[in-house]
Write an enzyme that holds these catalytic residues in place. Structure first.
Site, mmCIF file in Angstrom:
data_model
loop_
_atom_site.group_PDB
_atom_site.id
_atom_site.type_symbol
_atom_site.label_atom_id
_atom_site.label_comp_id
_atom_site.label_asym_id
_atom_site.label_seq_id
_atom_site.Cartn_x
_atom_site.Cartn_y
_atom_site.Cartn_z
ATOM 1 N N GLY A 89 -10.380 14.491 -18.428
ATOM 2 C CA GLY A 89 -11.637 15.022 -17.888
ATOM 3 C C GLY A 89 -11.522 16.515 -17.633
ATOM 4 O O GLY A 89 -10.485 16.984 -17.189
ATOM 5 N N ARG A 105 -10.588 12.615 -25.127
ATOM 6 C CA ARG A 105 -9.706 11.465 -24.922
ATOM 7 C C ARG A 105 -9.225 11.111 -26.345
ATOM 8 O O ARG A 105 -10.026 11.117 -27.277
ATOM 9 C CB ARG A 105 -10.451 10.286 -24.312
ATOM 10 C CG ARG A 105 -11.385 10.690 -23.165
ATOM 11 C CD ARG A 105 -10.835 10.385 -21.802
ATOM 12 N NE ARG A 105 -11.791 10.820 -20.770
ATOM 13 C CZ ARG A 105 -11.462 11.102 -19.527
ATOM 14 N NH1 ARG A 105 -10.214 11.013 -19.113
ATOM 15 N NH2 ARG A 105 -12.372 11.481 -18.656
ATOM 16 N N ASP A 124 -3.588 12.435 -14.679
ATOM 17 C CA ASP A 124 -2.502 11.474 -14.763
ATOM 18 C C ASP A 124 -2.234 10.994 -16.211
ATOM 19 O O ASP A 124 -1.086 10.924 -16.657
ATOM 20 C CB ASP A 124 -2.913 10.278 -13.883
ATOM 21 C CG ASP A 124 -1.801 9.296 -13.699
ATOM 22 O OD1 ASP A 124 -0.781 9.688 -13.110
ATOM 23 O OD2 ASP A 124 -1.953 8.153 -14.160
ATOM 24 N N THR A 134 -7.469 18.171 -12.525
ATOM 25 C CA THR A 134 -8.414 17.056 -12.360
ATOM 26 C C THR A 134 -9.129 17.242 -11.029
ATOM 27 O O THR A 134 -8.506 17.662 -10.056
ATOM 28 C CB THR A 134 -7.704 15.684 -12.404
ATOM 29 O OG1 THR A 134 -8.622 14.673 -11.954
ATOM 30 C CG2 THR A 134 -6.477 15.614 -11.512
ATOM 31 N N ASP A 180 -10.062 14.958 -9.166
ATOM 32 C CA ASP A 180 -9.796 13.814 -8.285
ATOM 33 C C ASP A 180 -8.718 14.054 -7.224
ATOM 34 O O ASP A 180 -8.635 13.312 -6.245
ATOM 35 C CB ASP A 180 -9.384 12.590 -9.110
ATOM 36 C CG ASP A 180 -10.443 12.189 -10.119
ATOM 37 O OD1 ASP A 180 -11.605 12.565 -9.910
ATOM 38 O OD2 ASP A 180 -10.107 11.510 -11.094
ATOM 39 N N ASP A 232 -5.708 13.292 -7.389
ATOM 40 C CA ASP A 232 -4.949 12.036 -7.233
ATOM 41 C C ASP A 232 -3.553 12.096 -7.856
ATOM 42 O O ASP A 232 -3.037 11.083 -8.316
ATOM 43 C CB ASP A 232 -5.752 10.876 -7.852
ATOM 44 C CG ASP A 232 -6.031 11.101 -9.331
ATOM 45 O OD1 ASP A 232 -5.834 12.230 -9.819
ATOM 46 O OD2 ASP A 232 -6.451 10.145 -10.007
ATOM 47 N N ARG A 269 -12.146 8.187 -9.129
ATOM 48 C CA ARG A 269 -11.408 7.188 -9.909
ATOM 49 C C ARG A 269 -10.270 6.554 -9.107
ATOM 50 O O ARG A 269 -9.107 6.876 -9.294
ATOM 51 C CB ARG A 269 -10.873 7.818 -11.200
ATOM 52 C CG ARG A 269 -10.722 6.765 -12.283
ATOM 53 C CD ARG A 269 -10.262 7.336 -13.588
ATOM 54 N NE ARG A 269 -9.023 8.059 -13.455
ATOM 55 C CZ ARG A 269 -8.300 8.497 -14.471
ATOM 56 N NH1 ARG A 269 -8.714 8.277 -15.680
ATOM 57 N NH2 ARG A 269 -7.187 9.151 -14.270
HETATM 58 P P1 ATP Z 1 -8.774 12.580 -15.592
HETATM 59 O O1 ATP Z 1 -7.910 12.291 -14.383
HETATM 60 O O2 ATP Z 1 -9.662 13.730 -15.362
HETATM 61 O O3 ATP Z 1 -9.475 11.376 -16.141
HETATM 62 P P2 ATP Z 1 -6.591 12.231 -17.453
HETATM 63 O O4 ATP Z 1 -5.651 13.222 -18.027
HETATM 64 O O5 ATP Z 1 -6.020 11.200 -16.539
HETATM 65 O O6 ATP Z 1 -7.763 13.061 -16.769
HETATM 66 P P3 ATP Z 1 -6.981 10.229 -19.537
HETATM 67 O O7 ATP Z 1 -8.162 9.962 -20.404
HETATM 68 O O8 ATP Z 1 -6.445 9.123 -18.720
HETATM 69 O O9 ATP Z 1 -7.374 11.487 -18.649
HETATM 70 O O10 ATP Z 1 -5.775 10.749 -20.472
HETATM 71 C C1 ATP Z 1 -5.968 11.843 -21.369
HETATM 72 C C2 ATP Z 1 -5.295 11.573 -22.682
HETATM 73 O O11 ATP Z 1 -3.876 11.459 -22.490
HETATM 74 C C3 ATP Z 1 -5.690 10.259 -23.361
HETATM 75 O O12 ATP Z 1 -6.910 10.357 -24.046
HETATM 76 C C4 ATP Z 1 -4.501 10.072 -24.328
HETATM 77 O O13 ATP Z 1 -4.649 10.894 -25.459
HETATM 78 C C5 ATP Z 1 -3.332 10.596 -23.478
HETATM 79 N N1 ATP Z 1 -2.633 9.469 -22.848
HETATM 80 C C6 ATP Z 1 -2.955 8.825 -21.711
HETATM 81 N N2 ATP Z 1 -2.094 7.813 -21.455
HETATM 82 C C7 ATP Z 1 -1.210 7.799 -22.483
HETATM 83 C C8 ATP Z 1 -0.069 6.995 -22.827
HETATM 84 N N3 ATP Z 1 0.316 5.972 -22.061
HETATM 85 N N4 ATP Z 1 0.603 7.301 -23.958
HETATM 86 C C9 ATP Z 1 0.213 8.318 -24.745
HETATM 87 N N5 ATP Z 1 -0.844 9.112 -24.481
HETATM 88 C C10 ATP Z 1 -1.556 8.861 -23.374
#
Ligand code: ATP
Length: 326
Positions: free
Chosen positions: A14, A75, A106, A129, A131, A133, A175
């Site tokens: 995000g 994503r 995360d 982020t 959040d 978190d 979230r």
């Molecule tokens: P936000 O907290 O704002 O949602 P985020 O970084 O947690 O941000 P996610 O969509 O959970 O957002 O993760 C971003 C990208 O990281 C995913 O689209 C994917 O490409 C990669 N990713 C997440 N988890 C994994 C994993 N277990 N293995 C490989 N890549 C991952």
């Protein structure tokens, strides 16, 4: 370990206000240290599809005040697969990128950790982020701006809430984390916050009613963290309609407005400090760490800890909210 000559930057997950300030900081600190910088577009997706451009210092001019991310974000499910990560590694070799700074939440850090467990490649993460978190850092980039956006909105809702003597449930993002709801409630003078961290332990609605909220007030505002655990603001509005029909209830879901806007001074400074520290850390030979802030000092937190641990809510904040909302 080979010397680092070129650093790649990406933003993923995000978007959060302050990501641009972080991109600027990483770019400028790299160039200051005699390195080349490459911007990778659309997060891990751009690593797989090779959407990469070299950044000069003027490429990051005039962006510190902009919300969102000039690198775009996405994503990317392909990066979750070994084939996707192999393709990403091939791109890094082809582009002669020797180290990465990834900015995201995360999931982004989890992806980086997965990649470094398979390939001998230096990565430093920045917590980006709204959040807040992420374990190991007091604040994430974007959180302070989102909190201030929430305050703006809640202040406006309060005007109509008190004119009509209504009870408003205002849903905020998070979230499964109650930082925005709890601190937003304290800062806006709301009556209560319903947060996932304590949802399974207590019936927060019953507690609210028992505490006699609205007895001496002509309006009430409750912030609800968006989460499957709490059920969100609609769930609580339905419950009030059914269980306490005397109330005139309304729901406001703030949604994506919380992500936008020019970053606050705090987020710009945090992003600048963390971005500069990320480059220093890579040059010092650090890898697989997230740069964070702890008691106003920059710290390096191993990916494993940042990802695995849940960041707890400070119970003192709950007490402050309860005490001050009588
Ligand atoms: P936000 O907290 O704002 O949602 P985020 O970084 O947690 O941000 P996610 O969509 O959970 O957002 O993760 C971003 C990208 O990281 C995913 O689209 C994917 O490409 C990669 N990713 C997440 N988890 C994994 C994993 N277990 N293995 C490989 N890549 C991952």
């Amino acid at each position: 370990m080979a010397a680092i000559k070129t650093i790649g930057i990406l933003t993923s997950g995000g978007d959060a206000p302050g990501m641009n300030a972080a991109i600027r900081a990483v770019t400028r600190a790299s160039i200051f240290n005699g390195l080349r910088v490459k911007g990778i577009y659309r997060g891990y997706k751009g690593l797989i599809t090779d959407e990469i451009k070299e950044f000069k210092t003027q490429d990051v001019s005039n962006i510190i005040q902009q919300g969102g991310t000039i690198l775009k974000t996405a994503r990317c499910d392909e990066f979750r697969t070994p084939e996707g990560r192999r393709q990403a590694y091939e791109t890094l070799k082809k582009e002669e990128i020797d180290a990465l700074v990834v900015i995201g939440g995360d999931g982004t850090l989890t992806g980086a950790r997965q990649f470094t467990s398979e390939y001998d490649f230096p990565i430093v993460g920045l917590p980006g982020t709204i959040d807040n978190d992420i374990w190991g850092t007091n604040f994430t980039i974007g959180y302070d701006t989102a909190l201030n956006t929430i305050l703006d909105a809640v202040d406006k809702v309060r005007d109509t809430a008190s004119s009509h003597e209504r009870l408003f449930f205002i849903e905020v993002m998070g979230r499964d984390a109650g930082f925005l709801a709890l601190n937003g409630a304290i800062a806006s003078g709301a009556e209560a916050a319903i947060i996932p961290e304590i949802s399974t332990e207590v019936d927060q609605l019953a507690e609210l009613i028992e505490h006699g909220f609205r007895k001496s007030k002509n309006s009430s505002i409750v912030l609800v963290a968006e989460s499957e655990i709490t059920g969100g603001a609609m769930h609580y509005a339905e419950r009030v309609k059914n269980e306490y029909p005397g109330y005139d209830v309304r729901v406001v879901i703030l949604g994506h407005v919380q992500r936008g806007g020019s970053p606050t001074a705090y987020d710009r400074i945090l992003a600048s400090r963390l971005g500069e520290a990320a480059v220093e850390a890579l040059l010092d030979g650090q890898r697989n760490v997230m740069m964070g802030i702890n008691n106003n000092l920059i710290v390096a937190v191993p990916f494993t800890k940042a990802i695995k641990n849940d960041k707890p809510i400070d119970p003192e904040l709950l007490k402050v909210l309860r005490t001050l909302s009588i």
